[in-house]
Scaffold this active site. Sequence first.
Site, PDB file in Angstrom:
ATOM      1  N   ALA B  45      -8.147 -28.053  12.858  1.00  0.00           N
ATOM      2  CA  ALA B  45      -7.716 -26.622  13.542  1.00  0.00           C
ATOM      3  C   ALA B  45      -9.156 -26.008  13.761  1.00  0.00           C
ATOM      4  O   ALA B  45      -9.345 -25.757  14.892  1.00  0.00           O
ATOM      5  CB  ALA B  45      -6.639 -25.919  12.946  1.00  0.00           C
ATOM      6  N   ARG B 331      11.573 -36.315   5.156  1.00  0.00           N
ATOM      7  CA  ARG B 331      11.129 -36.234   3.817  1.00  0.00           C
ATOM      8  C   ARG B 331      12.077 -35.228   2.898  1.00  0.00           C
ATOM      9  O   ARG B 331      11.923 -35.799   1.603  1.00  0.00           O
ATOM     10  CB  ARG B 331       9.803 -35.280   4.313  1.00  0.00           C
ATOM     11  CG  ARG B 331       8.953 -36.141   4.884  1.00  0.00           C
ATOM     12  CD  ARG B 331       7.404 -35.439   5.164  1.00  0.00           C
ATOM     13  NE  ARG B 331       6.344 -36.483   5.497  1.00  0.00           N
ATOM     14  CZ  ARG B 331       5.292 -36.164   6.154  1.00  0.00           C
ATOM     15  NH1 ARG B 331       5.031 -35.062   5.933  1.00  0.00           N
ATOM     16  NH2 ARG B 331       4.478 -37.101   6.489  1.00  0.00           N
ATOM     17  N   GLU B 426      -2.598 -25.385   9.643  1.00  0.00           N
ATOM     18  CA  GLU B 426      -1.655 -25.145   8.574  1.00  0.00           C
ATOM     19  C   GLU B 426      -1.561 -23.933   7.930  1.00  0.00           C
ATOM     20  O   GLU B 426      -0.799 -23.224   7.399  1.00  0.00           O
ATOM     21  CB  GLU B 426      -1.875 -26.221   7.455  1.00  0.00           C
ATOM     22  CG  GLU B 426      -0.715 -26.350   6.576  1.00  0.00           C
ATOM     23  CD  GLU B 426      -1.050 -27.294   5.202  1.00  0.00           C
ATOM     24  OE1 GLU B 426      -1.812 -28.286   5.625  1.00  0.00           O
ATOM     25  OE2 GLU B 426      -0.166 -27.252   4.131  1.00  0.00           O
ATOM     26  N   ARG B 436       8.598 -30.168   8.053  1.00  0.00           N
ATOM     27  CA  ARG B 436       7.631 -30.723   9.082  1.00  0.00           C
ATOM     28  C   ARG B 436       7.889 -32.076   9.243  1.00  0.00           C
ATOM     29  O   ARG B 436       7.960 -32.707   8.101  1.00  0.00           O
ATOM     30  CB  ARG B 436       6.235 -30.333   8.606  1.00  0.00           C
ATOM     31  CG  ARG B 436       5.297 -31.158   9.627  1.00  0.00           C
ATOM     32  CD  ARG B 436       3.771 -30.800   9.106  1.00  0.00           C
ATOM     33  NE  ARG B 436       3.465 -31.450   8.104  1.00  0.00           N
ATOM     34  CZ  ARG B 436       3.048 -32.830   7.887  1.00  0.00           C
ATOM     35  NH1 ARG B 436       3.036 -33.478   8.765  1.00  0.00           N
ATOM     36  NH2 ARG B 436       2.541 -33.173   6.523  1.00  0.00           N
TER      37      ARG B 436
END
Lengths: 250, 639, 241
Positions: B45, B331, B426, B436
């Site tokens: 980022a 997940r 994040e 996510r």
Amino acid sequence: MNLTLRVWRQAGPDAPGRFETYQAADISPDSSFLEMLDLVNEGLIEQGEEPIEFMHDCREGICGTCGIMINGQAHGPASQTATCQLHMRTFSDGDELVLEPWRASGFPVLKDLVVDRSAFDHIVEAGGYVTVDTGSAPDANLIPIPKDTADLAMDAAACIGCGACVAACPNGAAQLFTSAKIAHLNSLPQGQAERYQRTESMVDVMEEYFGSCTNMGECEAACPKGISIDFIAMMNKDYRKAKFQNRRSA
Amino acid sequence: MTVLDSRIPDGPLETKWEDHKFSMKLVNPNNKRKFDIIIVGTGLAGASAAATLGELGYRVKVFTFHDSARRAHSIAAQGGINAAKNYHGDGDSVFRLFYDTVKGGDYRSREANVYRLAEVSNNIIDQCVAQGVPFAREYGGLLDNRSFGGAQVSRTFYARGQTGQQLLLGAYQALSRQVKAGTVELVTNAEMLELVVVDGKAAGIITRDLVTGRIERHSAHATVLGTGGYSNAYYLSTNAMTCNVTAAWRAHRKGAYFANPSFTQIHPTAIPSSDEFQSKLTLMSESLRNDGRIWVPNDPDESRAPGDIPESDRDYYLERKYPSFGNLAPRDISSRAAKVVVDEGKGVGPLKNGVYLDFADAIQRLGKDAVADKYGNLFEMYERITGENPYEVPMRIYPALHYTMGGLWVDYHLQTTIPGLFAIGEANFSDHGANRLGASALMQGLADGYFVLPYTIGDYLAPMLGQSKVDTSASEFAEAEAAVTGQIDKWLGQKGTRSVDWYHRELGKIMWDYCGMERTQQGLEKALSEIPALKEEFDTNVRVLGSADTINSSLEKVGRVADFFELGELMCRDALVREESCGGHFRAEHQTEDGEALRDDDNFAHVTAWEWTGDASNPNEHREQLEFDAVQLSTRSYK
Amino acid sequence: MATKVSDGPGAATRRAPFVVELYRSALGKKYVMAITGIVFMGYVLAHMLGNLKLYQGAEEFNEYAEFLRQLLYPILPESATLNILRLVLLLSLVGHVVAAAQLTAMNRKARPERYQGKRDYVVADFAARTMRWTGVIVLLFLVYHLADLTWGWVNPAPEGASVYDKVIASFSVPAISAFYLAANLALGVHLYHGVWSLFQSMGWNNRRFNHWRRTLAIGFTVVVVGGNLSFPIAVLTGIID
Ligand SMILES: Cc1cc2nc3c(=O)[nH]c(=O)nc-3n(C[C@H](O)[C@H](O)[C@H](O)COP(=O)(O)OP(=O)(O)OC[C@H]3O[C@@H](n4cnc5c(N)ncnc54)[C@H](O)[C@@H]3O)c2cc1C
Ligand code: HEM
Ligand code: HEM
Ligand code: SF4
Ligand code: F3S
Ligand code: FES
């Protein structure tokens, strides 16, 4: 297992350094090398002694932060293994381990086992990129790249910038690191436009900080990513061509 | 409780971003150099934002506490990055990626943000390929994709098991180009320790040089945090050792709301820890689940070697419970399923703390070479760590803390509740809701940095033309600096008895036990009484040796752990007030009969954003109601 | 901030001709090392092959020595070709030695503070690490060798002796023979690494053929050094007299 450590302690960049001896007791063979150091450090703190400073972060062999000269080998005795990925089962009970920082002019020692590797960043700044402004790229599938070429580029691009190549090289040369970045970009179609400019600038900056290569191959053996010295040959060739091309175009 | 304005533009979902880009104010190219921007963080980022803003002509100063911009934690991502290219004609589209992400996030994310993310995903791939990121290719020379983390289309681009590395190097190289060009000043070994707010707006930061200990003031017209996630609040996680919440937390203490802190993700395929002193868990890429089969023995007292256990005595529990997704179930679902079987005593390995991930079938079906080709380096990594050869013995895996969906609350412009302070990657809470999807964090980091922030920050800056940045001699800077040095002097001055790591480990245990994979009211309340007690002891009894004017890793850590304490408390509080189960947040009180998460859309289809009040145990709760127009809220079913 | 070893070739802003520019860099100096190394390889191979005539007796050998001086005669004056070759060799030697000295200086500077613990090399063999020393030994040998056989200053044979007689006279003294043997072993060590290494320096890299480089280096070294070693031994053992 129990080990004796001889660790290089140096208070600061200009301070003198020396080896200190520590005991690492009750180490599990399944623990990693840096976990062993963590434990030694906890013991030191308990005794009121300053812990050993060493570099680390990801602890999975990818960030390139860690790096210790262990018994005269960069990243220790296991092949293609960064210090953080080294596990104590590699050693035997009772071993004596000598821990030293990377040593090279380009990597001055900052403290204990910590060195300054900013020279690597300067090499990349000199041309280790493709000039493409954000948003200006064409569709990704516009240029097919043969799988072999992509694989070769990836082999070179796998370098984690740890500096073990320099540390291991008897000449303190950064040829492997520099050639890996050059080979990554120079072998791809996207890298062609700046190929010779890049090669010349990066090599020139590399030579400001590091020694020259006499093809010892020690770098390749120490490299945790198994970067091949074939890339050094590729770089040498591109550099010769670059000098020629760039002279002509100037 | 105030209503938060998320500034979502009007109009149809499909054209919101396009239309909005047109309506946002622009900074004239010649005026861009009149603006200073601070970016903290050089992960995907931060580096992508810094490079892009530098290219545009802003004067950028970018900070990282790493010794090089290339070492940010993003480097460790293995699996891949999603994009809606539909290169394989398997029915993918921007809408499907958007839809999957909202659904995968269990309907706790903002539609408009997610749609924009899906929209720019394709540009990311184009950009990265042009930079020379060596994505995997097919023999025809075109880009290869794989399906990843429960997606039913092949939309994940990858570069061996080193996708994050290659993407970060791409961004790092783009950043290096700007450093050379002089548009970006890169400050390494610099940790941000305070945000400076003047007249309610972000005015700059205070940093400490980790090598010399020098404290510095930096001011700018806007400040951007791309400082990553806070999984290390749990001590043991797959995050790199230095990942922390400090930058975001100090901003929070200055007025930035912290959203959904309890939304954390547990990754199903980490290598189980080998002993109590382990400090870091290693992730095995989720892509392994494409070909590996997960099982445990039926009998908790099983003593045979895995290879000798006949099929009839094995429980392939994911395939059994979720026939259509099987080993690729999302997940949170696969993690919890693993916890269930391990809690039943069926765990494998010396500490009985894992489940098998078995490649025997894949090796038989595809051949050892094909398996080695796909996963060779992961297998090597596994063997290096465990000493076991996964070609012969099934791998052992167990869930581990991996990613934090929560983070600083940001609006559609990625601006926090402090004007002029932006959060990307994040560090913000934005796009993933309560869970996510695999390969979407890299996508979000780069989307924010390359394609979103560079537009929205201009809208903030444009009206400020002609205003100079706040001078660093302002009293607010002096106060912030004094706070930092005061804190450092306090840590170094006190005669404590226990190491920072010791406290971190203890905090981590509390977090994992009560705010981990499964949460209960009782447990959370227990944590909420234990954390402040431990914090109090920590405050007076932690031992930090050495001095402030040199490299001092204990000093670096102590401040980070102090912040984890306050954050940990907030996480538990957040988990406590969210009386539902959704995504990674599983409240045992709220489950269906067969043990699946039970959402409460009527009462909890909102973002919880916390305001700092000065008392860590008494924050103010705010809410942003989530509206769903394009997707139908349904119960996730992966059966 | 890392410490600089040199200002680097980039520091010189004015652009000189290609070769000069190339030589300014360490990589360029390596090209000089490699190219002059190849010249030497050619020379030592040819020299060894020519010296095999020692086995055919004095007449043949002396004729060969004369032949060298008559090379390309009468197109060029007598000894001209030989002198040109000598000049090439001399220039190569200067280039090789100067570049070696400059690179060595640079490498010293690149690691001013040596490792304080013991180094444990994995692949850098004895040959690779001692190039400077084997090179110097060869250089010293060369000086002696010329004084011995070309100029005859230190040759035990009487003034005016034929080349063949000078060789026999020298090698009949065990100490001189021993020196020749030692020097040639040093040359062998130098070649063992050098011949392999020059492919890297020249950028001759092809993954399909790379594994032949070592074979070539060993083969070349064995042939040249083997031949050279045989002469003193043959004289001492009386095979040649
Ligand atoms: C092991 C692992 C594997 C993963 N695999 C995948 C995957 O396959 N696909 C996927 O999409 N996602 C994956 N993720 C998630 C993804 O990698 C991260 O979410 C993402 O990279 C975060 O990027 P970032 O730029 O926001 O932050 P980071 O990369 O964490 O960067 C943070 C930066 O901020 C700096 N910083 C932080 N605090 C300060 C401070 N106080 N002062 C100064 N600098 C500061 C740091 O130095 C660093 O430069 C994985 C994560 C892990 C842990
Ligand atoms: C007949 C004599 C010699 C021959 C045949 C010879 C041959 C070679 C060759 C082939 C190389 C490899 C070049 C490369 O890697 O690019 C080399 C390198 C080298 N030579 Fe020589 N050389 C000779 C004499 C000398 C002398 C006299 C010296 C020094 C005084 C010397 C010092 C070196 C050094 C330092 C290297 C570089 C080491 C390396 O590349 O690994 N050599 N030589
Ligand atoms: C044992 C092996 C050797 C023998 C028997 C030998 C023999 C001779 C002889 C007889 C001459 C004189 C030729 C003449 O004057 O016509 C000569 C010259 C020379 N030798 Fe050797 N030599 C040997 C090894 C070497 C080596 C190893 C080198 C190089 C490193 C070398 C380099 C030279 C040179 C440079 C000359 C001078 C050539 C000239 O310019 O005339 N020799 N050698
Ligand atoms: S080439 Fe290898 S040893 Fe050198 S920096 Fe890269 S990974 Fe490290
Ligand atoms: S070890 Fe050094 S000498 Fe060259 S081949 Fe590697 S850089
Ligand atoms: S700590 Fe990251 S490579 Fe070793």
